[in-house]
Every structure is written in C-alpha cells, then in structure tokens.
Design a protein around this motif. Structure first.
Motif, short mmCIF file in Angstrom:
data_model
loop_
_atom_site.label_atom_id
_atom_site.label_comp_id
_atom_site.label_asym_id
_atom_site.label_seq_id
_atom_site.Cartn_x
_atom_site.Cartn_y
_atom_site.Cartn_z
N MET A 85 21.97 -29.04 -27.63
CA MET A 85 21.14 -29.77 -28.57
C MET A 85 19.70 -29.27 -28.46
SD MET A 85 20.73 -33.74 -29.27
CE MET A 85 19.30 -34.36 -30.07
N VAL A 86 19.08 -29.11 -29.58
CA VAL A 86 17.70 -28.64 -29.64
C VAL A 86 16.76 -29.84 -29.57
CG1 VAL A 86 16.00 -27.45 -31.06
CG2 VAL A 86 18.36 -26.67 -31.03
N VAL A 87 15.72 -29.70 -28.80
CA VAL A 87 14.70 -30.74 -28.71
C VAL A 87 13.49 -30.27 -29.51
CG1 VAL A 87 13.19 -32.03 -27.16
CG2 VAL A 87 15.52 -31.45 -26.44
N TRP A 88 13.06 -31.11 -30.43
CA TRP A 88 11.92 -30.81 -31.28
C TRP A 88 10.74 -31.66 -30.87
CZ3 TRP A 88 12.81 -26.79 -34.38
CH2 TRP A 88 14.12 -26.53 -34.80
N THR A 89 9.57 -31.05 -30.75
CA THR A 89 8.36 -31.83 -30.52
C THR A 89 7.90 -32.40 -31.85
OG1 THR A 89 6.82 -30.00 -30.90
CG2 THR A 89 7.70 -30.26 -28.64
N GLU A 90 7.05 -33.40 -31.78
CA GLU A 90 6.51 -33.97 -33.02
C GLU A 90 5.69 -32.91 -33.77
OE1 GLU A 90 7.29 -36.75 -34.65
OE2 GLU A 90 8.75 -36.93 -33.03
N GLN A 91 4.99 -32.04 -33.01
CA GLN A 91 4.22 -30.98 -33.65
C GLN A 91 5.14 -30.01 -34.40
OE1 GLN A 91 1.98 -28.37 -31.04
NE2 GLN A 91 0.81 -27.52 -32.74
N GLU A 92 6.25 -29.63 -33.78
CA GLU A 92 7.20 -28.73 -34.46
C GLU A 92 7.76 -29.38 -35.72
OE1 GLU A 92 8.98 -26.22 -30.66
OE2 GLU A 92 9.83 -28.20 -31.12
N ALA A 128 18.68 -28.78 -43.56
CA ALA A 128 18.36 -28.65 -42.14
C ALA A 128 17.07 -29.40 -41.81
CB ALA A 128 18.24 -27.19 -41.75
N VAL A 129 16.09 -29.32 -42.69
CA VAL A 129 14.82 -30.02 -42.47
C VAL A 129 15.07 -31.53 -42.38
CG1 VAL A 129 12.55 -30.56 -43.46
CG2 VAL A 129 13.43 -28.22 -43.57
N LYS A 130 15.93 -32.03 -43.25
CA LYS A 130 16.22 -33.47 -43.27
C LYS A 130 17.14 -33.90 -42.14
CE LYS A 130 15.49 -33.68 -48.20
NZ LYS A 130 16.10 -33.45 -49.49
N ASN A 131 17.79 -32.95 -41.48
CA ASN A 131 18.75 -33.25 -40.41
C ASN A 131 18.45 -32.41 -39.17
OD1 ASN A 131 20.82 -35.07 -41.84
ND2 ASN A 131 20.60 -33.34 -43.24
N MET A 132 17.20 -32.35 -38.78
CA MET A 132 16.80 -31.46 -37.69
C MET A 132 17.49 -31.77 -36.37
SD MET A 132 12.79 -30.66 -38.49
CE MET A 132 12.55 -29.69 -37.01
N ASP A 133 17.94 -32.98 -36.18
CA ASP A 133 18.60 -33.34 -34.94
C ASP A 133 20.11 -33.08 -34.98
OD1 ASP A 133 16.28 -34.22 -33.58
OD2 ASP A 133 16.33 -36.08 -34.74
N ASN A 134 20.60 -32.60 -36.11
CA ASN A 134 22.04 -32.39 -36.23
C ASN A 134 22.33 -31.23 -37.19
OD1 ASN A 134 24.65 -32.90 -35.62
ND2 ASN A 134 24.82 -34.76 -36.85
N ILE A 135 21.64 -30.12 -37.00
CA ILE A 135 21.77 -28.99 -37.93
C ILE A 135 23.16 -28.38 -37.86
CG2 ILE A 135 20.93 -26.66 -38.43
CD1 ILE A 135 18.10 -27.65 -37.71
N LYS A 136 23.75 -28.25 -36.69
CA LYS A 136 25.08 -27.62 -36.58
C LYS A 136 26.12 -28.40 -37.37
CE LYS A 136 24.53 -24.74 -32.67
NZ LYS A 136 25.03 -24.09 -31.53
N SER A 137 26.09 -29.69 -37.25
CA SER A 137 27.04 -30.52 -37.99
C SER A 137 26.74 -30.46 -39.50
CB SER A 137 26.96 -31.96 -37.50
OG SER A 137 27.78 -32.79 -38.28
N THR A 138 25.47 -30.46 -39.83
CA THR A 138 25.06 -30.41 -41.24
C THR A 138 25.56 -29.14 -41.91
OG1 THR A 138 23.09 -31.72 -40.76
CG2 THR A 138 23.03 -30.38 -42.76
N TYR A 139 25.60 -28.03 -41.16
CA TYR A 139 26.00 -26.75 -41.73
C TYR A 139 27.44 -26.35 -41.42
CZ TYR A 139 21.34 -25.41 -43.33
OH TYR A 139 20.15 -25.32 -44.00
N ALA A 140 28.23 -27.26 -40.89
CA ALA A 140 29.61 -26.92 -40.52
C ALA A 140 30.40 -26.36 -41.71
CB ALA A 140 30.31 -28.14 -39.92
N GLU A 141 30.33 -27.01 -42.85
CA GLU A 141 31.07 -26.54 -44.03
C GLU A 141 30.55 -25.20 -44.53
OE1 GLU A 141 31.61 -29.34 -47.23
OE2 GLU A 141 31.90 -30.99 -45.81
N LEU A 142 29.24 -25.02 -44.52
CA LEU A 142 28.67 -23.74 -44.95
C LEU A 142 29.07 -22.62 -44.01
CD1 LEU A 142 25.03 -24.43 -46.20
CD2 LEU A 142 26.94 -23.49 -47.49
#
Length: 147
Positions: free
Chosen positions: A1-8, A75-89
């Motif tokens: 899992m990727v950790v995003w800072t608030e700045q990122e 991906a922007v709207k689902n930054m905490d779950n990008i892999k799942s968001t793009y599973a079908e793609l």
C-alpha cells in the motif's frame, strides 16, 4: 500500500485540477507515438499514423489522449486504492489488447514532459516527485495483471 502525504495529495489534485485535458492528453499520447513508434501497433484501427503530422492531426488519437487523462481521474479520486480501481483496465490491457506493460511507463514519461512544459517554473522538484510517484503507482496498477 502506498502512503501519501497531504502535500503529495494536494500537489496531485492541483495538477489535475488545472489541466486542460483536451490539450495535454492528445499531446502526451502523440509524443509517445512519435518518440516511441513501436507503440503505434496498438492503434492500427485509428487511421493514418504514417508520420508525426498525421499523428498530431488524427482525431482518434486526440480523443484517446483525453480518455487516458479522464482515466487518470479515477486514480486521483481513489488514491488509496489505485490497484483495485484499475483492476479491470489491467485485465483489458493484458488479456484483450495485449499491450506491452512497458508502454504505460513510456506514456507516463511523455505525460510528465507535457505537464512540466505547461507548468513551467511551477513544476518544481517537489511537484515532479509527487507526480512521478503517482504515475508509478498507476503504471504498477495497470501492469498488475501481467505479474
């Protein structure tokens, strides 16, 4: 899992909030097809791609460039779950389209260049770091089906 800072998160949202998709999307895809001509093989149904001018003026390429950027919105709207968001793609690109996963990285590099050119001095090292991290996660998610 990727950790995003608030700045990122702020940087990524700021980049996409200020993008003209109809400008940047087609330019990034055109750059990819021109600089890396072997990537054209996936666009055979898009018509004339015989030279740089044909690619730049191809409406199908322009439309798909916009589609790619709208895909990145997910991906922007689902930054905490990008892999799942793009599973079908990932499955689509792997099993149906048979896209070489290295091409996702090439397109992300071209997108970075276009955004850097558009942002100019505002594309700081910190901005680039956050954007490249975001694109690396997207590329990894799109390539997940290949592993």
């Amino acid at each position: 899992m990727v950790v995003w800072t608030e700045q990122e998160r702020s940087i990524i949202n700021g980049i996409f909030g200020g993008l003209n998709y109809e400008d940047i999307g087609p330019k990034a895809l055109c750059r990819c097809l021109i600089v890396y001509p072997w990537t054209q093989r996936y666009f055979g149904a898009f018509g004339n791609l015989y030279n740089a001018e044909a690619i730049k003026t191809n409406p199908n390429i322009a439309k798909h460039g916009v589609t790619v950027l709208h895909g990145l919105d997910r991906a922007v709207k689902n930054m905490d779950n990008i892999k799942s968001t793009y599973a079908e793609l990932s499955v689509l690109h792997s099993e149906k389209l048979h896209v070489d996963p290295d091409n996702f990285k090439l397109l992300s590099d071209c997108l970075t260049i276009e955004i850097a050119a558009k942002m100019g001095k505002d594309f700081t090292a910190e901005t680039q770091a956050a954007f490249q991290k975001f694109l690396a996660v997207v590329v990894s998610a799109l390539g997940k089906q290949y592993h």
